[in-house]
Design a protein around this motif. Structure first.
Motif, PDB file in Angstrom:
ATOM      1  N   TYR A 248       9.708  -1.121  -1.299  1.00  0.00           N
ATOM      2  CA  TYR A 248       9.965  -0.617   0.050  1.00  0.00           C
ATOM      3  C   TYR A 248       9.203   0.671   0.357  1.00  0.00           C
ATOM      4  O   TYR A 248       9.240   1.158   1.482  1.00  0.00           O
ATOM      5  CB  TYR A 248      11.468  -0.408   0.269  1.00  0.00           C
ATOM      6  CG  TYR A 248      12.169   0.409  -0.777  1.00  0.00           C
ATOM      7  CD1 TYR A 248      12.101   1.796  -0.780  1.00  0.00           C
ATOM      8  CD2 TYR A 248      12.920  -0.206  -1.775  1.00  0.00           C
ATOM      9  CE1 TYR A 248      12.751   2.551  -1.745  1.00  0.00           C
ATOM     10  CE2 TYR A 248      13.570   0.539  -2.749  1.00  0.00           C
ATOM     11  CZ  TYR A 248      13.481   1.908  -2.729  1.00  0.00           C
ATOM     12  OH  TYR A 248      14.116   2.654  -3.699  1.00  0.00           O
ATOM     13  N   LYS A 249       8.495   1.239  -0.625  1.00  0.00           N
ATOM     14  CA  LYS A 249       7.711   2.448  -0.371  1.00  0.00           C
ATOM     15  C   LYS A 249       6.301   2.147   0.125  1.00  0.00           C
ATOM     16  O   LYS A 249       5.593   3.051   0.568  1.00  0.00           O
ATOM     17  CB  LYS A 249       7.647   3.309  -1.637  1.00  0.00           C
ATOM     18  CG  LYS A 249       8.973   3.965  -2.000  1.00  0.00           C
ATOM     19  CD  LYS A 249       8.826   4.938  -3.153  1.00  0.00           C
ATOM     20  CE  LYS A 249      10.149   5.644  -3.439  1.00  0.00           C
ATOM     21  NZ  LYS A 249      10.020   6.631  -4.547  1.00  0.00           N
ATOM     22  N   TRP A 250       5.871   0.897   0.056  1.00  0.00           N
ATOM     23  CA  TRP A 250       4.551   0.545   0.576  1.00  0.00           C
ATOM     24  C   TRP A 250       4.614   0.442   2.100  1.00  0.00           C
ATOM     25  O   TRP A 250       5.589  -0.057   2.653  1.00  0.00           O
ATOM     26  CB  TRP A 250       4.071  -0.784   0.008  1.00  0.00           C
ATOM     27  CG  TRP A 250       3.954  -0.883  -1.483  1.00  0.00           C
ATOM     28  CD1 TRP A 250       4.668  -1.692  -2.311  1.00  0.00           C
ATOM     29  CD2 TRP A 250       3.049  -0.159  -2.332  1.00  0.00           C
ATOM     30  NE1 TRP A 250       4.286  -1.523  -3.622  1.00  0.00           N
ATOM     31  CE2 TRP A 250       3.286  -0.587  -3.661  1.00  0.00           C
ATOM     32  CE3 TRP A 250       2.071   0.805  -2.090  1.00  0.00           C
ATOM     33  CZ2 TRP A 250       2.580  -0.080  -4.740  1.00  0.00           C
ATOM     34  CZ3 TRP A 250       1.364   1.308  -3.177  1.00  0.00           C
ATOM     35  CH2 TRP A 250       1.614   0.864  -4.482  1.00  0.00           C
ATOM     36  N   SER A 251       3.557   0.890   2.763  1.00  0.00           N
ATOM     37  CA  SER A 251       3.468   0.762   4.219  1.00  0.00           C
ATOM     38  C   SER A 251       2.196   0.054   4.664  1.00  0.00           C
ATOM     39  O   SER A 251       1.989  -0.155   5.854  1.00  0.00           O
ATOM     40  CB  SER A 251       3.538   2.143   4.883  1.00  0.00           C
ATOM     41  OG  SER A 251       2.532   3.007   4.367  1.00  0.00           O
ATOM     42  N   GLY A 252       1.349  -0.313   3.707  1.00  0.00           N
ATOM     43  CA  GLY A 252       0.118  -1.014   4.052  1.00  0.00           C
ATOM     44  C   GLY A 252      -0.549  -1.580   2.822  1.00  0.00           C
ATOM     45  O   GLY A 252      -0.194  -1.257   1.676  1.00  0.00           O
ATOM     46  N   SER A 253      -1.559  -2.425   3.031  1.00  0.00           N
ATOM     47  CA  SER A 253      -2.225  -3.139   1.935  1.00  0.00           C
ATOM     48  C   SER A 253      -3.307  -2.320   1.251  1.00  0.00           C
ATOM     49  O   SER A 253      -3.574  -2.501   0.059  1.00  0.00           O
ATOM     50  CB  SER A 253      -2.844  -4.436   2.471  1.00  0.00           C
ATOM     51  OG  SER A 253      -1.875  -5.282   3.038  1.00  0.00           O
ATOM     52  N   VAL A 254      -3.960  -1.416   1.992  1.00  0.00           N
ATOM     53  CA  VAL A 254      -5.126  -0.713   1.441  1.00  0.00           C
ATOM     54  C   VAL A 254      -4.745   0.122   0.225  1.00  0.00           C
ATOM     55  O   VAL A 254      -5.449   0.118  -0.795  1.00  0.00           O
ATOM     56  CB  VAL A 254      -5.781   0.163   2.531  1.00  0.00           C
ATOM     57  CG1 VAL A 254      -6.852   1.066   1.920  1.00  0.00           C
ATOM     58  CG2 VAL A 254      -6.387  -0.724   3.612  1.00  0.00           C
ATOM     59  N   ARG A 255      -3.637   0.839   0.293  1.00  0.00           N
ATOM     60  CA  ARG A 255      -3.219   1.672  -0.840  1.00  0.00           C
ATOM     61  C   ARG A 255      -2.975   0.815  -2.081  1.00  0.00           C
ATOM     62  O   ARG A 255      -3.301   1.214  -3.206  1.00  0.00           O
ATOM     63  CB  ARG A 255      -1.957   2.447  -0.460  1.00  0.00           C
ATOM     64  CG  ARG A 255      -1.464   3.409  -1.522  1.00  0.00           C
ATOM     65  CD  ARG A 255      -0.274   4.212  -1.033  1.00  0.00           C
ATOM     66  NE  ARG A 255       0.516   4.749  -2.134  1.00  0.00           N
ATOM     67  CZ  ARG A 255       1.821   4.915  -2.099  1.00  0.00           C
ATOM     68  NH1 ARG A 255       2.506   4.564  -1.017  1.00  0.00           N
ATOM     69  NH2 ARG A 255       2.470   5.418  -3.120  1.00  0.00           N
ATOM     70  N   ILE A 256      -2.406  -0.377  -1.880  1.00  0.00           N
ATOM     71  CA  ILE A 256      -2.158  -1.282  -3.016  1.00  0.00           C
ATOM     72  C   ILE A 256      -3.477  -1.720  -3.635  1.00  0.00           C
ATOM     73  O   ILE A 256      -3.650  -1.708  -4.868  1.00  0.00           O
ATOM     74  CB  ILE A 256      -1.355  -2.511  -2.560  1.00  0.00           C
ATOM     75  CG1 ILE A 256       0.039  -2.083  -2.080  1.00  0.00           C
ATOM     76  CG2 ILE A 256      -1.248  -3.535  -3.676  1.00  0.00           C
ATOM     77  CD1 ILE A 256       0.839  -3.198  -1.442  1.00  0.00           C
ATOM     78  N   LEU A 257      -4.440  -2.109  -2.786  1.00  0.00           N
ATOM     79  CA  LEU A 257      -5.723  -2.578  -3.294  1.00  0.00           C
ATOM     80  C   LEU A 257      -6.510  -1.443  -3.952  1.00  0.00           C
ATOM     81  O   LEU A 257      -7.218  -1.666  -4.944  1.00  0.00           O
ATOM     82  CB  LEU A 257      -6.529  -3.203  -2.158  1.00  0.00           C
ATOM     83  CG  LEU A 257      -5.924  -4.483  -1.566  1.00  0.00           C
ATOM     84  CD1 LEU A 257      -6.729  -4.972  -0.377  1.00  0.00           C
ATOM     85  CD2 LEU A 257      -5.819  -5.578  -2.629  1.00  0.00           C
ATOM     86  N   GLU A 258      -6.382  -0.233  -3.431  1.00  0.00           N
ATOM     87  CA  GLU A 258      -7.018   0.913  -4.080  1.00  0.00           C
ATOM     88  C   GLU A 258      -6.435   1.141  -5.469  1.00  0.00           C
ATOM     89  O   GLU A 258      -7.174   1.405  -6.434  1.00  0.00           O
ATOM     90  CB  GLU A 258      -6.854   2.167  -3.221  1.00  0.00           C
ATOM     91  CG  GLU A 258      -7.718   2.173  -1.963  1.00  0.00           C
ATOM     92  CD  GLU A 258      -7.510   3.407  -1.106  1.00  0.00           C
ATOM     93  OE1 GLU A 258      -8.414   3.736  -0.312  1.00  0.00           O
ATOM     94  OE2 GLU A 258      -6.442   4.049  -1.241  1.00  0.00           O
ATOM     95  N   GLU A 259      -5.107   1.042  -5.591  1.00  0.00           N
ATOM     96  CA  GLU A 259      -4.469   1.193  -6.904  1.00  0.00           C
ATOM     97  C   GLU A 259      -4.929   0.085  -7.854  1.00  0.00           C
ATOM     98  O   GLU A 259      -5.111   0.320  -9.057  1.00  0.00           O
ATOM     99  CB  GLU A 259      -2.945   1.154  -6.746  1.00  0.00           C
ATOM    100  CG  GLU A 259      -2.354   2.370  -6.061  1.00  0.00           C
ATOM    101  CD  GLU A 259      -2.509   3.627  -6.882  1.00  0.00           C
ATOM    102  OE1 GLU A 259      -2.459   3.533  -8.127  1.00  0.00           O
ATOM    103  OE2 GLU A 259      -2.700   4.705  -6.290  1.00  0.00           O
TER     104      GLU A 259
END
Length: 574
Positions: free
Chosen positions: A118-129
């Motif tokens: 629930y702390k994610w707000s978008g896809s880009v941060r996930i893909l960067e990680e």
């Protein structure tokens, strides 16, 4: 890279080397321009979560045109071992290997070694990680996060894609097309059913994706929207994958068509059945209850061309694309068509007729609960017979994960009373805020059960209701909103009032906005006092002109997933 340049890359990735993308050679072309703008070009949207009667659109920054997305999408195609000639076939692209996923899933609430879903707000941060970790799965996601990420990747590849949420979603483990609960003669539920292999369940909601494509591998008429599930719950072709399956096939009950049609059909159509031991029955069981209209109550997605930061006016219910209207002849015919395709289902639908009942029960649905306030569970009981009836009643409330897994017992009440002929009586239980708030988990969902038994006739009635506790909305204000320009510093202020009578601790604000800023997680140093207003201001430098959206989520130890969004128009650089 502009869109024209990106289109060349997408064409190469998908193997579409003929024509201009508008002819019959393009197997994923969507002719409707409004829908194409939404399902391919739109960089922000919503993923719907919550309970059926209290759904909410959680804002999400898809960001499919960010620099990190297309390289990751191509990398995923490489590790999926799809041959180059097959990359022009969208069926192969969306139904690839289940190895080396971008996200690890977790549903038990223990996220200390990663990021809570629930702390994610978008896809880009996930893909960067994902890239920073050396292409190791990022911790953690759940179905709605997986679906949002799939939307990003598919749109980056030029495949029209939408995130869809099925409210009251069935998980049929044994291909019976029903959700079955088995009870012994003492009324105790038998875990795993009579064969030890039945672990059917119902999720409050489940999120997957629809992708648009021609289905040349199926008979004519089965193209268009196809369901794919990045959170597959059963193996398909020896892989943890699900779809693509034609929505037309699902609506018609044609469960013999590829791929995974029986499972998706049951997710939106399964009848809920309770079975009791019966030595006189041919297979040892008699049906006690069937609910034909409990599963697949709504299937929500963001409507094309719609946008509502303040509410849910942009939602679209596409349930009629998955099934015919509940209770209609065509809906029952689709069910029977599917039953004929499953020997297990034929057995389960062969039941004795129900026994006549003369006492009626009505569980009053809870419309809205605001966090910090009490709520009441109430059943209205009416005796329609000409004789007195002694009724035993049991009410129970529990907190649960959105998958339907129970977390904590909250409160229960039971009692016995006598109803006079043609009389009615309310059975009620009040649950105070102090009794439930510490037992809530993510999505703040609760389930109430009601069980009543009539002593004279042996009539037994059961019902249940799921609901979410409503949280405040995160307000976002942009300073000098009408003057926002590319490469000109501006400010955003985020605020809401703490509705609890305890302070909020370990606070964090996640902020995202495609074309506005890099995604960031901001640690809030101070606690938020009870009933106090939280306010945080940050500065950012817009990078792309046009209509953009700031998306943010606030999380604390005591209150989490307080989200909001703000649409603004960024002017070109002076």
């Amino acid at each position: 890279m502009g869109w024209k340049g990106r289109r060349v890359v997408l064409t190469a990735v998908m193997g579409r080397v003929k024509g201009d993308g508008r002819g019959n050679d393009d197997t994923v072309f969507m002719e409707d321009e409004v829908k194409r703008e939404e399902y391919v070009m739109n960089e922000q949207g919503k993923v719907f979560v919550g309970a059926y009667k209290q759904s909410r659109g959680r804002p999400w920054a898809f960001g499919q045109f960010d620099d990190v997305v297309l390289p990751v999408a191509v990398y995923l195609l490489e590790i999926s071992r799809i041959a180059d000639p097959e990359r022009g076939n969208p069926v192969k692209v969306v139904n690839s290997s289940d190895e080396s996923g971008v996200l690890s899933g977790r549903w038990d609430g223990e996220y200390s070694d990663g990021v809570a879903p629930y702390k994610w707000s978008g896809s880009v941060r996930i893909l960067e990680e994902y890239v920073k970790s050396g292409y190791q799965p990022v911790k953690y996601g759940q179905c709605w996060v997986f679906s949002a990420l799939v939307t990003t990747v598919c749109r980056a590849l030029g495949i029209p894609c939408r995130s869809v949420t099925n409210f009251v979603s069935a998980h049929d483990t044994n291909s019976s097309l029903t959700i079955d609960k088995f009870f012994d003669k003492q009324g105790e539920e038998i875990e795993g059913g009579p064969d030890g292999e039945n672990y059917d369940s119902i999720w409050n909601f489940h999120v997957w994706n629809d992708v648009w494509m021609v289905r040349n591998d199926l008979p004519p008429g089965y193209g268009g929207w196809q369901a794919i599930d990045s959170t597959p719950q059963e193996e398909s072709d020896h892989k943890m994958q699900c779809g693509p399956v034609s929505l037309v096939a699902i609506r018609r009950g044609d469960i013999g068509l590829s791929y995974d049609a029986p499972f998706v059909f049951a997710e939106v159509n399964a009848d809920v059945m309770h079975w009791g031991e019966d030595k006189d029955s041919e297979w040892g069981w008699t049906r006690l209850k069937m609910n034909k209209y409990h599963v697949g109550r709504a299937i929500l997605t963001k409507g094309p061309g719609k946008d509502d930061d303040a509410g849910e006016g942009d939602q679209e219910d596409v349930v009629n694309e998955y099934k015919n209207k509940e209770g209609t002849t065509s809906e029952r015919l689709a069910i029977h068509n599917a039953i004929r395709g499953s020997s297990r289902a034929m057995q389960y639908y062969n039941f004795k007729k129900d026994v006549k009942e003369d006492v009626t029960f009505d569980l009053i649905e809870i419309e809205k609960i605001i966090v910090g306030r009490p709520f009441q569970v109430k059943v209205v009981v009416r005796n329609d017979s000409d004789q007195p009836r002694k009724v035993h009643a049991f009410l129970n409330s529990r907190s649960l994960y959105y998958t339907g897994v129970s977390v904590s017992h909250i409160k229960k009440a039971e009692g016995t009373f006598v109803l006079k002929p043609k009389a009615s009586q309310d059975v009620a239980m009040t649950v105070q805020y102090s009794e439930y708030w510490k037992k809530l988990v993510e999505h703040c969902m609760m389930k109430i059960y009601a069980i009543c038994r009539v002593e004279e006739t042996g009539q037994t009635w059961t019902d249940e209701d799921d609901f979410t506790v409503e949280k405040p909305r995160l307000e976002i204000k942009i300073q000098k909103e009408k003057e926002v320009r590319v490469r000109k510093m501006c400010e955003a202020t985020f605020s809401f009032t703490n509705p609890l009578d305890v302070p909020l601790t370990d606070c964090q604000l996640s902020v995202d906005g495609a074309g506005l800023m890099r995604p960031r997680a901001i640690t809030v140093k101070n606690d938020i006092a009870p009933q106090a207003k939280f306010t945080h201001t940050m500065r950012f430098l817009p990078r792309v002109h046009g209509q953009r959206k700031v998306i943010a989520t606030f999380n604390a130890k005591e209150l989490f997933d307080v989200s909001g969004s703000k649409t603004l128009t960024v002017l070109k650089r002076e």
